[in-house]
Scaffold this active site. Structure first.
Site, mmCIF file in Angstrom:
data_model
loop_
_atom_site.group_PDB
_atom_site.id
_atom_site.type_symbol
_atom_site.label_atom_id
_atom_site.label_comp_id
_atom_site.label_asym_id
_atom_site.label_seq_id
_atom_site.Cartn_x
_atom_site.Cartn_y
_atom_site.Cartn_z
ATOM 1 N NE ARG A 95 -2.294 -1.001 3.692
ATOM 2 C CZ ARG A 95 -1.917 0.143 4.484
ATOM 3 N NH1 ARG A 95 -2.275 1.437 4.243
ATOM 4 N NH2 ARG A 95 -1.385 -0.193 5.526
ATOM 5 C CE1 TYR A 236 2.364 -7.226 -4.077
ATOM 6 C CE2 TYR A 236 1.268 -6.383 -1.975
ATOM 7 C CZ TYR A 236 1.966 -7.211 -2.584
ATOM 8 O OH TYR A 236 2.497 -8.406 -2.032
ATOM 9 C CE LYS A 245 -6.099 -3.371 5.291
ATOM 10 N NZ LYS A 245 -6.464 -3.848 6.350
ATOM 11 C CG HIS A 265 -7.626 -2.493 10.634
ATOM 12 N ND1 HIS A 265 -6.151 -2.086 10.806
ATOM 13 C CD2 HIS A 265 -7.480 -3.539 9.804
ATOM 14 C CE1 HIS A 265 -5.353 -2.851 10.112
ATOM 15 N NE2 HIS A 265 -6.046 -3.861 9.390
ATOM 16 C CB SER A 287 1.112 -3.643 10.593
ATOM 17 O OG SER A 287 1.986 -2.602 10.886
ATOM 18 C CB CYS A 289 0.352 -6.822 16.723
ATOM 19 S SG CYS A 289 1.018 -5.448 17.219
ATOM 20 C CG ASP A 312 -7.673 -6.746 7.875
ATOM 21 O OD1 ASP A 312 -6.976 -6.572 8.581
ATOM 22 O OD2 ASP A 312 -7.655 -6.403 6.436
ATOM 23 N NE ARG A 424 0.258 -8.401 2.350
ATOM 24 C CZ ARG A 424 -0.409 -7.752 3.155
ATOM 25 N NH1 ARG A 424 -1.335 -8.219 3.871
ATOM 26 N NH2 ARG A 424 0.214 -6.721 3.683
#
Ligand code: TSX
Ligand code: MN
Length: 654
Positions: A95, A236, A245, A265, A287, A289, A312, A424
């Site tokens: 991103r 992407y 998102k 989120h 992010s 975690c 997510d 990914r």
């Protein structure tokens, strides 16, 4: 509406016969949708227009077509049935927050944490870029649902894209198909999502494996007042799969604020105790975690069962009984590959055994994939994410390097990884062995209402100060905890940042479609839209405390079930907690350590108020708010008051 269409007789046929009217082939009569599509057919000038139906056959056909075009590699390993590998352009790997905009009329509405430009200006710039941008390409129209069809929380979208990669990923990540188009035909509203990779082809020009535009032409734009998304130049992830998102968080958060619900989120999980008591929880973490790991975690406590609703995003709405109910608007997992292993997340690995698209991972000689920290020995030789050969490391069978016989140290020093760190997997949710099938379908007691949320967790990577688990005293305190969330900076360009906390309130910093001060206020007002006695209990968890030697003090992963157990007991009112100025902490004896080698002493340390640490913490939080000009004056007073209340409480502590 007539568009140029290549003559059907043969590819490249030069005959100038009038092409068939696209309208005849348009499978909808919805005026808004047709007008929107036709407007962009005219502007983007694709060679063809294709309306996606979302069938399995369509998915496979497009994947195979991409194989034929050199854009996909079909995996042949027997544990990868109908799986494909894509390699992105080296400049298009994540991103692009610097190119992401919230384009509201007023800058204050976007707030200090979003890029902002005037919508009229930005639309003019983008129209210039979109002009002719799909020449030589097919425009795909993807009608999709965010959430199970028929669920009242579900919303619809339509993405226009010139990327077949986007089509096959969207067909995993959302519910695509004719059913959605039928609903739109009947008058259901939809979010228009326009996307182009921004790489038109001249006549006869051969396509590249990953078309995209240079950074300065990339734009990911949300127009909250129109409820529209315009994305240009990137193929992407979140830049291009616009349901995720852009829609489910940025645009949905603005709709949610207007309509009185929440777009968060958050993962959603279902926990069942040995007695059969069921609790649903959501959790928001910044992010890195391990959110997906927690969403699919295998409890290390006898008799406890965890099932996954989502990893997510959660859309959460007050139900008729005044409780909050959640759905997972997504249909798959778009997970970070490196680090996903048999140990960290076997259920995610198992989700990737069929119908999965891998992006930027290593290709092995036996037609399988590999990545760093997969817990699997590297092949002798493979093809790295850039398409170059890579080789097993000389002194570590779990690493690969760009040349044969390199040492672990050499590879590390040159910063080489064989799979990109943001590589990914795109895997269908139904592949997950521990999927809560009912919850995933938005069902509770057979009703399409979503699942009732008993607890909301916030967290971050906090090597010091923050306890293992801390329960908010009330809703406002919980909102404060969410607003204070963040992770400690471990690597930075400017070294004086290391050790500071990078705040990521509710893990929404890059994903909130409006001013975060207003977002906090919206959170606070949820207490008025629900039965206050039935609100979820809020907890702050921290799996990442380190001791003086720099070792993690808590084993994490499946052992986190011990913390979740305590949370369940708190929800049920079965256990007392210690009231402190920072919140309710567990009595160390109330954390079940059966079969766990954490010492009582360590646990005690994980559950103590570090007075000096907390004073520093509150100072840092206040400074962060001040640096953001209190979100241009929109920071709710209740949160400042809460900060002061905790500060006063600490001052009175011995
Ligand atoms: O995902 C993680 N979780 C949540 C799991 C359900 N990770 C990985 C974070 C990177 C994505 C964790 N890392 C967790 C955790 O709870 N805890 C840690 C830190 C840690 C790392 C290793 C060990 C213990 C803790 N132990 C050994 O390596 C033996
Ligand atoms: Mn996310």
């Amino acid at each position: 509406m007539v568009t140029k269409k290549t003559c059907k007789k043969a590819a490249g046929c030069a005959c100038k016969k009038a092409a068939p009217a696209v309208a005849e082939k348009q499978p909808t009569k919805n005026a808004k949708l047709l007008a929107w599509v036709n407007q962009y057919v005219k502007l983007c000038q694709p060679d063809n227009v294709y309306w996606c139906t979302g069938t399995k056959k369509e998915w496979k056909d497009i994947c195979e077509q991409m194989v034929a075009n050199g854009q996909f590699i079909k995996l042949t390993s027997k544990n990868r049935k109908d799986c494909y590998l894509a390699r992105s352009h080296e400049s298009d790997v994540a991103r692009v927050e610097g190119r992401t905009y919230i384009s509201s009329k007023e800058k204050v509405e976007a707030g200090p944490t979003n890029n902002w430009e005037d919508p009229a200006q930005l639309k003019e710039t983008l129209r210039g870029l979109y002009k002719g941008c799909m020449k030589g390409r097919t425009m795909y129209i993807i009608p999709f649902a965010m959430g199970p069809l028929g669920n009242p929380i579900t919303k619809l979208g339509v993405e226009i894209t010139d990327s077949p990669y986007v089509v096959v990923n969207m067909e995993i990540m959302t519910r695509v198909g004719t059913q959605v188009l039928k609903a739109i035909d009947k008058g259901a509203d939809f979010v228009p999502c326009l996307h182009s990779v921004g790489a038109p082809l001249k006549k006869g020009q051969k396509d590249v494996a990953w078309p995209c535009a240079p950074m300065e032409k990339k734009y990911i734009v949300q127009f909250p007042e129109d409820g529209e998304i315009w994305s240009f130049g990137s193929g992407y992830g979140g830049n291009a799969l616009l349901g995720k998102k852009c829609f489910a968080l940025r645009i949905a958060s603005t709709l949610a604020r207007r309509e009185g619900w929440m777009a968060e989120h958050m993962l959603i999980l279902k926990l069942t105790s040995p007695e059969g008591h069921v609790h649903y929880m959501t959790a928001a973490f910044p992010s890195a975690c391990g959110k997906t790991n927690l969403a699919m975690m295998q409890p290390r406590l006898e008799g406890w069962k965890l099932e996954t609703v989502g990893d997510d995003i959660a859309w959460i709405k007050p139900g008729k009984d005044g409780r909050l109910y959640a759905i997972n608007p997504e249909n798959g997992f778009f997970g970070v590959a490196p680090g996903t292993s048999k140990d960290s997340n076997p259920n995610a690995l198992d989700s990737c055994n069929k119908n999965t698209i891998f992006t930027n991972v290593v290709l092995t000689p036996d037609g399988d994939i590999w990545w760093e920290d997969m817990g699997v020995k590297a092949p002798k030789e493979g093809v790295d994410w850039k398409g170059n050969p890579c080789y097993v490391c000389a002194d570590d069978p779990y690493r690969m390097g760009p040349k044969p016989g390199m040492t672990k140290k050499e590879i590390k020093e040159m910063g080489y990884v064989a799979a990109h760190k943001n590589s990914r997997f795109t895997a269908p949710a139904v592949n997950c062995p521990v999927l809560d099938k009912d919850g995933f379908e938005g069902l509770f007691d057979g009703e399409p209402v979503g699942v009732p949320i008993d607890a909301m967790l916030f967290g971050g990577r906090r090597p010091s100060t923050i306890p293992l688990v801390n329960q908010a005293k009330d809703w406002t305190h919980g909102v404060f905890m969410g607003a204070a969330a963040g992770s400690e900076i471990t690597a930075a360009v400017i070294s004086d940042k290391i050790g500071q906390v990078r705040r990521d309130p509710m893990a929404m910093l890059p994903f909130c479609g409006y001013n975060m001060g207003d977002y906090f206020m919206h959170w606070l007002t949820m207490a008025l839209r629900t039965d206050a006695t039935k609100l979820p209990k809020i907890f702050f968890v921290n799996w990442f405390r380190k001791d003086a030697d720099g070792n993690f003090m808590w084993p994490g992963y499946g052992d986190n079930s011990r913390v979740l157990k305590w949370i369940c007991e708190r929800i049920e009112g079965n256990v007392e907690a210690v009231e402190t100025p920072i919140g309710f902490l567990p009595n160390p004896d109330d954390i079940d350590l059966t079969g766990c080698d954490v010492s009582k002493k360590t646990l005690k340390e994980l559950l103590t108020v570090d007075k000096a640490g907390w004073e520093k913490e509150l100072e840092g939080l206040g400074a962060d708010w001040a640096a953001k000009e209190d979100f241009y004056g929109r920071l709710p007073y209740a949160l400042k008051a809460k900060l002061n209340e905790i500060k006063d409480g600490l001052a009175k502590m011995k």
